[in-house]
Design an enzyme around this catalytic site. Structure first.
Site, PDB file in Angstrom:
ATOM      1  N   ASP A 136       0.891  -4.519   2.326  1.00  0.00           N
ATOM      2  CA  ASP A 136       0.533  -3.108   2.234  1.00  0.00           C
ATOM      3  C   ASP A 136       1.207  -2.499   1.002  1.00  0.00           C
ATOM      4  O   ASP A 136       2.120  -3.094   0.424  1.00  0.00           O
ATOM      5  CB  ASP A 136       1.003  -2.348   3.480  1.00  0.00           C
ATOM      6  CG  ASP A 136       0.362  -2.859   4.759  1.00  0.00           C
ATOM      7  OD1 ASP A 136      -0.732  -3.465   4.676  1.00  0.00           O
ATOM      8  OD2 ASP A 136       0.953  -2.643   5.833  1.00  0.00           O
ATOM      9  N   ASP A 138       3.543   0.585   0.116  1.00  0.00           N
ATOM     10  CA  ASP A 138       4.411   1.606   0.708  1.00  0.00           C
ATOM     11  C   ASP A 138       4.769   2.643  -0.347  1.00  0.00           C
ATOM     12  O   ASP A 138       5.326   2.304  -1.400  1.00  0.00           O
ATOM     13  CB  ASP A 138       5.684   0.971   1.263  1.00  0.00           C
ATOM     14  CG  ASP A 138       5.399   0.013   2.407  1.00  0.00           C
ATOM     15  OD1 ASP A 138       4.688   0.422   3.340  1.00  0.00           O
ATOM     16  OD2 ASP A 138       5.879  -1.133   2.366  1.00  0.00           O
TER      17      ASP A 138
END
Length: 211
Positions: A136, A138
């Protein structure tokens, strides 16, 4: 070395932690991390004056180790805000890095300070491989002033089109809140502070947070 009075914030990356700061029972991979000159990341935890809570990261997600160090040992610091310029010539163009370039106009349009944390921030700051195909992105959004639920919902929607999942933490003076939680129409959210986490209705309402 940096003066012990300087301020560090969660997600800052620090260089200079000595082996002597690790307890005797620290795992070997943590020792190897420091021997390799890798940075540590600032954790959100109250510490005595002159010290900072940090985390070490190894190659696998299961390799995370909490520790602390003296600020006087720090010789370099990189903040999330310094990492928003993702170089196009990065050796491996992971989805998270493509997403960073993709969402930058959206984040810049907020006219608030923001930066990159997590694996993407670590790799951009250190040059050490930390990302993979499924990582992901962040992000950290500095929100010392209130950020409405409506604005949060609009930001979640705008980031939904990115090439990978984007997780944003709203960083307040008193802690941090997940953007997706605050984007809900109503309900309490989890505010993470240096003294622990608690559910609050409005994380910018100091009377409630301190009650």
């Amino acid at each position: 070395m940096i003066d012990s009075a300087f301020v560090v914030l969660p997600h800052d990356l620090l260089w200079g932690m000595p082996l002597s700061a690790l307890p005797d029972d620290a795992p070997q991979w943590a020792v190897d991390t420091l021997l390799a000159g890798q940075p540590v990341v600032v954790r959100r935890q109250a510490m005595p004056a002159g010290q900072v809570a940090v985390g070490l990261r190894g190659r696998g997600r299961e390799q995370r180790y909490a520790a602390s160090m003296w600020l006087t040992n720090v010789y370099r610091r990189v903040t999330p805000e310094q990492l928003i310029d993702c170089p196009s010539e990065h050796i491996q163009d992971w989805p998270a890095l493509r997403a960073l370039r993709q969402v930058r106009p959206v984040m810049d349009a907020l006219e608030r300070v923001w930066g990159v944390g997590g694996s993407a921030g670590f790799e951009l700051a250190s040059g050490i491989a930390a990302l993979n195909q499924d990582s992901d992105l962040d992000l950290i959004l500095r929100t010392p002033a209130p950020f409405s639920r409506r604005c949060a919902a609009e930001l979640v929607e705008a980031l939904a089109a990115s090439v990978c999942r984007v997780d944003v933490q709203l960083q307040l003076d008193q802690g941090a809140v997940a953007l997706r939680e605050w984007a809900r129409p109503a309900g309490r959210v989890l505010l993470k502070t240096a003294s622990g986490a608690r559910l609050v209705s409005d994380p910018w309402h100091l009377a409630e947070v301190c009650a």
